[in-house]
Every structure is written in structure tokens, then in C-alpha cells.
Design a protein around this motif. Sequence first.
Motif, PDB file in Angstrom:
ATOM      1  N   PRO A   1      19.460   5.774  14.715  1.00 50.56           N
ATOM      2  CA  PRO A   1      18.149   5.156  14.516  1.00 50.56           C
ATOM      3  C   PRO A   1      18.266   3.686  14.126  1.00 50.56           C
ATOM      4  CG  PRO A   1      18.700   6.558  12.658  1.00 50.56           C
ATOM      5  CD  PRO A   1      19.745   6.800  13.700  1.00 50.56           C
ATOM      6  N   PRO A   2      17.172   2.909  14.298  1.00 51.48           N
ATOM      7  CA  PRO A   2      17.182   1.488  13.898  1.00 51.48           C
ATOM      8  C   PRO A   2      17.462   1.350  12.402  1.00 51.48           C
ATOM      9  CG  PRO A   2      15.248   2.013  15.227  1.00 51.48           C
ATOM     10  CD  PRO A   2      15.892   3.321  14.896  1.00 51.48           C
ATOM     11  N   LEU A   3      18.042   0.219  12.039  1.00 47.49           N
ATOM     12  CA  LEU A   3      18.413  -0.012  10.641  1.00 47.49           C
ATOM     13  C   LEU A   3      17.197  -0.034   9.728  1.00 47.49           C
ATOM     14  CD1 LEU A   3      21.229  -2.698  11.025  1.00 47.49           C
ATOM     15  CD2 LEU A   3      21.481  -0.278  10.451  1.00 47.49           C
ATOM     16  N   SER A   4      16.054  -0.502  10.255  1.00 52.64           N
ATOM     17  CA  SER A   4      14.833  -0.495   9.437  1.00 52.64           C
ATOM     18  C   SER A   4      14.454   0.927   9.034  1.00 52.64           C
ATOM     19  CB  SER A   4      13.690  -1.156  10.207  1.00 52.64           C
ATOM     20  OG  SER A   4      13.490  -0.497  11.458  1.00 52.64           O
ATOM     21  N   GLN A   5      14.701   1.881   9.921  1.00 55.61           N
ATOM     22  CA  GLN A   5      14.425   3.279   9.601  1.00 55.61           C
ATOM     23  C   GLN A   5      15.484   3.849   8.666  1.00 55.61           C
ATOM     24  OE1 GLN A   5      13.709   5.852  13.003  1.00 55.61           O
ATOM     25  NE2 GLN A   5      14.427   7.657  11.871  1.00 55.61           N
ATOM     26  N   VAL A   6      16.713   3.392   8.863  1.00 59.79           N
ATOM     27  CA  VAL A   6      17.804   3.876   8.000  1.00 59.79           C
ATOM     28  C   VAL A   6      17.515   3.561   6.551  1.00 59.79           C
ATOM     29  CG1 VAL A   6      20.237   3.534   7.426  1.00 59.79           C
ATOM     30  CG2 VAL A   6      19.554   3.768   9.811  1.00 59.79           C
ATOM     31  N   LEU A   7      16.978   2.373   6.287  1.00 57.18           N
ATOM     32  CA  LEU A   7      16.682   1.986   4.908  1.00 57.18           C
ATOM     33  C   LEU A   7      15.602   2.866   4.298  1.00 57.18           C
ATOM     34  CD1 LEU A   7      16.801  -1.922   4.915  1.00 57.18           C
ATOM     35  CD2 LEU A   7      18.274  -0.380   3.647  1.00 57.18           C
ATOM     36  N   ARG A   8      14.661   3.320   5.130  1.00 51.66           N
ATOM     37  CA  ARG A   8      13.540   4.128   4.589  1.00 51.66           C
ATOM     38  C   ARG A   8      13.875   5.603   4.478  1.00 51.66           C
ATOM     39  NH1 ARG A   8      10.771   0.853   8.378  1.00 51.66           N
ATOM     40  NH2 ARG A   8      10.650   2.647   9.809  1.00 51.66           N
ATOM     41  N   ASP A   9      14.814   6.078   5.297  1.00 49.66           N
ATOM     42  CA  ASP A   9      15.111   7.515   5.357  1.00 49.66           C
ATOM     43  C   ASP A   9      16.413   7.814   4.612  1.00 49.66           C
ATOM     44  OD1 ASP A   9      15.686  10.140   6.001  1.00 49.66           O
ATOM     45  OD2 ASP A   9      14.986   9.965   8.073  1.00 49.66           O
TER      46      ASP A   9
ATOM     47  N   ARG B   1      22.403   8.534   4.343  1.00 43.98           N
ATOM     48  CA  ARG B   1      23.533   9.399   4.016  1.00 43.98           C
ATOM     49  C   ARG B   1      24.481   9.532   5.202  1.00 43.98           C
ATOM     50  NH1 ARG B   1      25.541  14.374   4.650  1.00 43.98           N
ATOM     51  NH2 ARG B   1      23.928  14.873   6.165  1.00 43.98           N
ATOM     52  N   LYS B   2      23.934   9.685   6.389  1.00 41.94           N
ATOM     53  CA  LYS B   2      24.787   9.844   7.581  1.00 41.94           C
ATOM     54  C   LYS B   2      25.593   8.579   7.871  1.00 41.94           C
ATOM     55  CE  LYS B   2      22.058  13.417   9.906  1.00 41.94           C
ATOM     56  NZ  LYS B   2      21.268  13.767  11.112  1.00 41.94           N
ATOM     57  N   LEU B   3      24.929   7.411   7.762  1.00 43.92           N
ATOM     58  CA  LEU B   3      25.655   6.163   7.995  1.00 43.92           C
ATOM     59  C   LEU B   3      26.697   5.928   6.900  1.00 43.92           C
ATOM     60  CD1 LEU B   3      26.094   3.642   9.678  1.00 43.92           C
ATOM     61  CD2 LEU B   3      24.231   2.532   8.413  1.00 43.92           C
TER      62      LEU B   3
ATOM     63  N   THR C   1      30.234  13.450  12.727  1.00 43.67           N
ATOM     64  CA  THR C   1      30.141  12.180  12.012  1.00 43.67           C
ATOM     65  C   THR C   1      30.352  11.019  12.985  1.00 43.67           C
ATOM     66  OG1 THR C   1      31.045  13.223  10.037  1.00 43.67           O
ATOM     67  CG2 THR C   1      31.066  10.809  10.113  1.00 43.67           C
ATOM     68  N   ALA C   2      29.409  10.089  12.966  1.00 43.91           N
ATOM     69  CA  ALA C   2      29.466   8.969  13.901  1.00 43.91           C
ATOM     70  C   ALA C   2      30.554   7.972  13.509  1.00 43.91           C
ATOM     71  CB  ALA C   2      28.105   8.271  13.952  1.00 43.91           C
ATOM     72  N   GLU C   3      30.909   7.110  14.453  1.00 43.69           N
ATOM     73  CA  GLU C   3      31.862   6.035  14.187  1.00 43.69           C
ATOM     74  C   GLU C   3      31.129   4.902  13.481  1.00 43.69           C
ATOM     75  OE1 GLU C   3      35.207   5.222  14.328  1.00 43.69           O
ATOM     76  OE2 GLU C   3      35.426   7.264  15.036  1.00 43.69           O
TER      77      GLU C   3
END
Length: 621
Positions: A386-394, A399-401, A459-461
Motif C-alpha cells: 500500500p501507499p506510504l500515506s496509508q502505511v502511516l495510518r494503518d 507492522r508488516k513493513l 514477509t516482503a523485501e
Amino acid sequence: LNQGGKLTRCSDVSIAGLCYGCDPCSQTQRSKLQHRRARINQQINKEMRMRAGAENLFRATTNNKVKETVALELSFVNSNLQLLKEELEELNSNMEVYQTESEAINVPMIPLGLKETKEVDLTVPLKDVICEHYGEDSSLFDKEIKEFMELRQAMRTPSRNEAGLELLMEYYNQLYYLDQRFFPPHRTLGVHFHWYDSLTGVPSCQRALAFEKGSVLFNVGALYTQIGARQDRSATAGIDRAIDAFQRAAGAFNYLKENFSNAPSLDMSGPSLCMLVRLMIAQVQECVFERVTLTTPDTHFITQLQVAKEAARVSDVYSLVLQTMSQTLVKDYVPFSWASMVQVKAEHFRALSHYNAAVALCDHTRGDEESAKALFQFHVSSPAGPPLSQVLRDPEDRRKLGKAHLRCAVIRHEEAMRVHGLCKILRKMDILQEVLSFMYKRSLDKYSEMDREDDFDETAEAPEIHSQTQHKPDITPPNFSTVPVTDIFQRLGPLSVFCARARWGPVRVVSLQRGDGGLGLTLRGDSPVLVAGVVPGGCAQEAGLREGDYIVAVDGEDFKWAKHGEVVHILKSCSDRGIQLGIITLHTHDTQVGVLVVVSLWARSLVTHTKLKNVGAHKVM
């Protein structure tokens, strides 16, 4: 020692070596170490010659029995060579002895050992020059020669502190005067300077004084590395001292690379010095990272990302050092333990970078615009998902990143420990083992904490992290003016005239007597005073004075260092009986109105050198 506990120079020349040299026990220990290096290298050279001869015989002979015998001999030679190389490697990799005695847990630094030198007796060559070139009684300069020789002896064993650095600088600055006084451009004194390579112990020999200068400057840099390595980096004051020391070491090696060429030893070759400069800069960057982590204990999202960038920067500079160490002219020279340590640090700090990125994403929940901007600039390329803007909110996306970064951290830690385990020298360094194990366990525990049983997604790279630093290391060049010195042989006269490349006739004694028109000469300059003009038919001309003569004595008294006004006053006040002047005339020497400006790149760095001033002409009536 003075009342403050600082080493000071003793006025009694006969014990000067004991006053500002190092502990004689230390000298003995280092000499034994150097002799072991030299002995091992001689044995290696002997075994390699034997191997070359045996290989030639093996290829040339057709007798099977001889071949079997030669093959057996080759196996013994190769075994001996391997043992000798391992012994030499252990001597060259003695890093732990220079580390701090603090109980703080820090990754050890890489210091350099000092170059060793043989004793050189300059007494006879210096006396010959004093007698033949300067026309002086050489026995009158025994004190000066003894002082210089004891200074060189003390320089061989500098203490590992500021006093030791000052001692090396003092000797280096005195070499400027020695060069000007005793080493003409196109002739040598026949003196051989012997220095050992700092890593291999292989001796090198040259008659050029430049080799002596370069070797002393190398030891200045090496001593700075030892001072930097011994600092207690558990506090900012110790870190700052270490940064300053490593930057000055880089400056000394860089100055040596740019100003001294054709060095006979590998440690002073261009590729080796380039590698050393980069190694020192990398150690500065490591200290900067330690200071950042120490001064930002209450981290939040943005500062945690900055710590991760700092760690990535340390990893990048150590990777660059490793590339330099892998070059053709350097890889067979650099100790295996050095290359291993550099590779361990490159992996270790890359792991710390990913770990701090994971902590920022998982332990901090800020989602404002400033945090979003910092995260957008954090990665080299955008992470998958997902976009980084969403990563910050979710929280789940964060956790996944973060888990992806932790996975990279664990992998990098494992690689660092693998490389560490391959080097016997590094395995003996308990503190390094402790640091690597602690950091690996910390990342592994964090990864286990974030891992879930119902997390079936692969788990992603994690993308690479931009490296960035708040403090770019400087290369601080040596400042020779910090240790002002007085020319030991200043009694020979001012360098403007009395130097090795100047030629003059024997001192003439001129009896000058005032006439009706005065003395009939014009003086200019000082130290020594120049006869700038002679009135035709006047007393001075009749006495034998010529334009361009120098006044070096008046009535038998040495006037080489006399000022202009002093000589004018004496000549004006002379009685009717006249006055006797000691006069010299330069044969081949560039002068300009009684002044010689000695121009050289090294001389420009010494503000303590003799500064000559133009003095207005004064006609003596």
C-alpha cells in the motif's frame, strides 16, 4: 613531569631523551615486536626463493625420483610459508591492545602501529658540513649536534598522548631547518635512513631526507589512530575526542599522499594511503553515529528514522573502504583481520539501520504531515504494498513493513557473525563478539515479538534505506605551527644567507676608517646586514667593500644576527682608529635587496620559520 603532570622538555640536553621520550620498557617491547616482524619477513623471503628454485627444478627435470623428492620439499616449503604468514598476520592485527579500558560496550576501532626506525648517527656528516661548507670549528657545535641526535632518539618512542604528538611535530619541524642547513639540492650527506613498514616489518632505506620526513608524518597519523581508538566512547566528550583524532589521522595520511611521492615502503604508497584515509573517515562516521544514538535517547518517529539513516551512512562508507581494500595493489597487503573487521562493520551497521527503521514504524504512532514527508524520503525506492500515506495510518501495514525491515536486520546480523567467525583474530576479541551477539539477539527478539501465528502472508523485501548524516567528516590537515621550534643550529647564522645551497667565499676582514666624506657606504636589511651601495672613491671602496657584501662580524664579534639599526649605530659611532668588519660575499645565491624568501610547500605550512622583513636603506656617512 611538571606540576600538572605534563611532559615537558628538559633544559639538560644530556637527559632530554628520558624526559620527553616514552617509557624505555615500551621501547623494548615495540622493538621486540618489530624484530619479530623483520625476522618473519626474512624467513618468508627465504622460503619463497626456495620454492621458486624447487618449482624450476620440478619443471626442468624428467627424473621421476627427483620429481618426487622436489614435490615433497615443496610441500614442506608451502607449509612453512603458511605458518609464517599466519604468525605475521597475528602481529599485524594486534588491535585490541590499543582499545579503551572502559567497560562500555563499543565495536572496537582499527588503529595502526608506528613505523620503527634504526638509529642513525649524524655526528660526522654534520661536522663535515659545518667545517667544509660553513668554515666553522665543528667542535663548537657538539652541543647542538647532541641535542638533535637525542631529539631523534626520543622521537622513536613517543608516548601515546598529546605529549607524544608534540614530540613528533617538534622533530618534524626541526627537519625543515636540518634540510635547509645541511642538505644541498644536488648532493646528499651519504646518510641512510632505515624505516620498517608499519604492517609487514619489511625494511626500506633511502638517503633522501624526504623519506625521514614522510615516515615521521606517517607516525603522526598512526599515533592519532591509537589515541582515537583508546577514547571512552560511552560519553559525548570521549566521542568528540575520538572524532578529532581520526580526522587528524586522515589529514596526516592525506597530506603525505599529496606531498610525498616515490615512497619505498608499501604503507606510504598512494593506494595504501588512500585506503587509510577512507578507513579513518569511516571510523569518524561510526563515532558520529554513536554520538547521535547517545544524544537522542527519547526517540520519536522522525529522529528514529534519522538514526537509521546515520547507520546506513556508516555501512556505506565501510563498504567503500572494503572496495578500496580489494584493489589489486592493496588486497595482498592489508591484514585479513582488517578486511574482515571492515566487512563485519558494513553488515552490522546495515542491520542497525533496518532495526531502527522497524522500531520507528512499529513503536511510534505519529501520522502527521511531517512524519509522512520524512517517510517518503526514507527509502531509496518505494516499498511494495500500500501507499506510504496509508502505511502511516494503518497499524497493521506499519507492522508488516517494520517486520520486513527486521527480517533484513536479522539477515545482516547473521552475515556479520558469519564473517566474524571466519577470522581467527576477530574471534579472540571478546567485546566484538559481545556486541554482535547482543544486537543480533535484540533484533531476533523484536522479530519474534512482531511475528504472529495467523500471519500467513510472506514477509516482503524491505527496500534499501537512504544514507544520510548530520555531521560530514572533515579531513583535518596537520598544523605544524602548533609546536613552534627554534632552529637548533641557529648559531650558524640566518637561513637567508647561511643555508646549504648558498655559496660564499671565506670571511674577509676589512679595516674601515672614516674619511672626510664619511664611510661611503649604504646599508640595507638585517640579519645579516647587506652592503647595498658603495660610494665610488670613498673609504669603503678603498677598504675593499663591494655592493652585495654581508657584514657578519664587527671587531671580532659575531654580527650574523645583528639588526640594521644596531650596525648603523656602531659604524656611525666608530672612533678615528676605525673599525674592523668581517665580510662575506655570496657567489651563487638568489638575493633581493638583502632578503631571501625560502619558498616551498612545506615551508608555507610553518609559521615558525624565520620571517625576513625589508628594511629601508640607510646611508652611513
